[in-house]
Design a protein around this motif. Structure first.
Motif, short mmCIF file in Angstrom:
data_model
loop_
_atom_site.label_atom_id
_atom_site.label_comp_id
_atom_site.label_asym_id
_atom_site.label_seq_id
_atom_site.Cartn_x
_atom_site.Cartn_y
_atom_site.Cartn_z
N LEU A 42 0.81 -1.22 0.00
CA LEU A 42 0.00 0.00 0.00
C LEU A 42 0.85 1.28 0.00
CD1 LEU A 42 -2.85 -1.11 2.43
CD2 LEU A 42 -2.95 -0.90 -0.07
N VAL A 43 2.16 1.15 -0.03
CA VAL A 43 3.03 2.32 -0.15
C VAL A 43 2.63 3.24 -1.31
CG1 VAL A 43 5.38 3.03 -0.80
CG2 VAL A 43 5.04 1.45 1.08
N PRO A 44 2.26 2.70 -2.50
CA PRO A 44 1.91 3.59 -3.60
C PRO A 44 0.80 4.58 -3.27
CG PRO A 44 2.28 1.40 -4.46
CD PRO A 44 2.30 1.29 -2.96
N VAL A 45 -0.12 4.22 -2.38
CA VAL A 45 -1.19 5.14 -2.01
C VAL A 45 -0.59 6.39 -1.36
CG1 VAL A 45 -3.28 5.44 -0.62
CG2 VAL A 45 -2.81 3.23 -1.70
N THR A 46 0.34 6.18 -0.44
CA THR A 46 0.97 7.30 0.25
C THR A 46 1.88 8.08 -0.69
OG1 THR A 46 0.86 6.07 2.33
CG2 THR A 46 2.37 7.95 2.24
N VAL A 47 2.61 7.38 -1.54
CA VAL A 47 3.51 8.06 -2.47
C VAL A 47 2.73 8.97 -3.42
CG1 VAL A 47 5.16 7.75 -4.36
CG2 VAL A 47 5.30 6.30 -2.32
N ARG A 48 1.64 8.47 -3.94
CA ARG A 48 0.82 9.31 -4.85
C ARG A 48 0.26 10.53 -4.11
NH1 ARG A 48 -0.16 4.21 -7.43
NH2 ARG A 48 0.28 4.45 -9.68
N PHE A 49 -0.14 10.34 -2.88
CA PHE A 49 -0.64 11.47 -2.09
C PHE A 49 0.48 12.49 -1.88
CE2 PHE A 49 -1.34 13.72 1.85
CZ PHE A 49 -2.68 14.08 1.79
N MET A 50 1.66 12.03 -1.54
CA MET A 50 2.78 12.95 -1.29
C MET A 50 3.15 13.71 -2.56
SD MET A 50 4.98 10.32 1.09
CE MET A 50 6.50 11.27 1.07
N ALA A 51 3.19 13.02 -3.68
CA ALA A 51 3.53 13.68 -4.94
C ALA A 51 2.51 14.75 -5.28
CB ALA A 51 3.63 12.65 -6.06
N ALA A 52 1.23 14.44 -5.05
CA ALA A 52 0.18 15.42 -5.34
C ALA A 52 0.28 16.63 -4.41
CB ALA A 52 -1.20 14.76 -5.20
N GLU A 53 0.54 16.39 -3.14
CA GLU A 53 0.68 17.48 -2.18
C GLU A 53 1.82 18.41 -2.56
OE1 GLU A 53 -0.63 18.56 1.04
OE2 GLU A 53 -2.37 17.58 0.13
N LEU A 54 2.91 17.83 -3.06
CA LEU A 54 4.09 18.62 -3.38
C LEU A 54 4.06 19.15 -4.81
CD1 LEU A 54 6.79 16.34 -1.69
CD2 LEU A 54 5.88 18.53 -0.84
N GLY A 55 3.10 18.70 -5.60
CA GLY A 55 3.05 19.12 -7.00
C GLY A 55 4.22 18.60 -7.80
N VAL A 56 4.65 17.39 -7.47
CA VAL A 56 5.81 16.78 -8.10
C VAL A 56 5.35 15.64 -9.02
CG1 VAL A 56 7.96 15.51 -7.67
CG2 VAL A 56 7.28 17.36 -6.14
N ASP A 57 6.00 15.49 -10.16
CA ASP A 57 5.74 14.36 -11.04
C ASP A 57 5.93 13.05 -10.28
OD1 ASP A 57 5.57 13.13 -13.90
OD2 ASP A 57 7.45 12.33 -13.06
N LEU A 58 5.01 12.11 -10.45
CA LEU A 58 5.04 10.87 -9.67
C LEU A 58 6.33 10.10 -9.90
CD1 LEU A 58 3.68 8.85 -7.79
CD2 LEU A 58 2.51 7.88 -9.78
N ALA A 59 6.76 9.94 -11.14
CA ALA A 59 7.99 9.20 -11.41
C ALA A 59 9.19 9.89 -10.76
CB ALA A 59 8.21 9.05 -12.91
N GLU A 60 9.20 11.20 -10.82
CA GLU A 60 10.29 11.96 -10.19
C GLU A 60 10.28 11.75 -8.67
OE1 GLU A 60 11.49 16.66 -9.45
OE2 GLU A 60 10.19 16.12 -11.13
#
Length: 293
Positions: free
Chosen positions: A257-275
């Motif tokens: 379930l790590v991807p759920v948190t990673v996607r949330f963090m990327a969205a919060e920071l406005g960062v490209d997911l792969a980056e």
């Protein structure tokens, strides 16, 4: 050593939903769960270690740092890392366990066990250690401080990272690290402070590891901390089986379930997911070394 099931602990069950969530969409670049407790069973059908790792790999979670909190779970963590190339171990006496060991006259013995386990090549961190003023009363603080300082010394002795447990003890943890001298690689597991603390920790070169609770509605302090933390100081974890991210809060947590948190963090920071994924992976390897080694 075979799978030491006698070290597996069962979480107390409740009326909550005990089914595991469906796997999320795989990440575009592999990341690592840098703190989990896979010896703790949870759910209606608990996942064994192999199932945990297979599910994680299927969604782009390439490895897990398995953390101990007492002698038994630390031994289990070291065993798991020795058996699986996608597992590294952290070993320690949890701050909430330290007073009980001290009361039994066994704290020195317990720390000696951690010292011995830390010689194993796939034990890459001392953790989780630190201070917890939420669950332990004032009478237990001296034992916690003694244990914390001893674990700091072990991380330095073995040249490995240290994972900090900090609950309601922010100022004291920071002061202890400043007074004693932090290990070169220090990680605030499940960072629980605010933006001001995040700035202090990052300025000192510590990593801040964010868990699923960064997605919780009442955790604006964590999102504020995430926003001010330099990208190269950010890590991600599950703290599984605890702190399952929204929208699955309350259900069993696991590294997949790590991807759920990673996607949330990327969205919060406005960062490209792969980056975001690539940065998290690089940070994890810098902190603990390569999983393949």
């Amino acid at each position: 050593m075979s799978d030491p099931s006698q070290y597996t602990r069962q979480r107390e069950k409740s009326a909550r939903d005990l089914t595991y969530p469906a796997p999320p969409e795989p990440l575009p670049f592999p990341v690592y769960d840098n703190h989990a407790h896979l010896e703790i069973e949870d759910g209606e059908q608990p996942l064994n270690l192999g199932e945990q790792l297979s599910r994680a790999a299927a969604v782009g979670v390439a490895g897990v740092v398995q953390a101990g909190g007492d002698i038994d779970s630390s031994r289990w963590s070291a065993w798991a890392a020795s058996q699986h190339p996608r597992v590294l171990a952290a070993v320690a006496i949890h701050p909430n366990e330290a007073p009980a060991y001290r009361a039994a006259g066994r704290l020195d013995e317990a720390i000696a066990v951690i010292d011995d386990l830390a010689t194993q090549p796939r034990v890459r961190a001392i953790g989780e250690t630190g201070l917890d003023f939420f669950r332990t009363g004032t009478e237990g603080i001296p034992a916690q401080v003694e244990s914390f300082e001893a674990h700091i010394a072990l991380a330095k002795k073995h040249g490995i990272a240290m994972q900090i447990h900090d609950r309601d003890a922010h100022d004291d943890v920071l002061a202890t690290l400043q007074r004693v001298g932090a290990p070169d690689r220090t990680v605030f597991h499940c960072f629980s402070g605010d933006a001001d603390m995040a700035r202090i920790a990052a300025d000192r070169g510590y990593w801040l590891s964010f868990a699923g609770n960064v997605t919780f509605k009442n955790a604006q302090n964590l999102r504020d901390a995430l926003a001010v933390t330099p990208r190269e100081r950010i890590l991600v974890e599950t703290d599984a089986p605890f702190l399952t991210p929204v929208p699955h809060r309350g259900r069993p947590n696991a590294p997949y379930l790590v991807p759920v948190t990673v996607r949330f963090m990327a969205a919060e920071l406005g960062v490209d997911l792969a980056e975001m994924c690539a940065q998290l992976a690089a940070n994890t390897v810098e902190a603990y070394g390569r999983f393949e080694d």
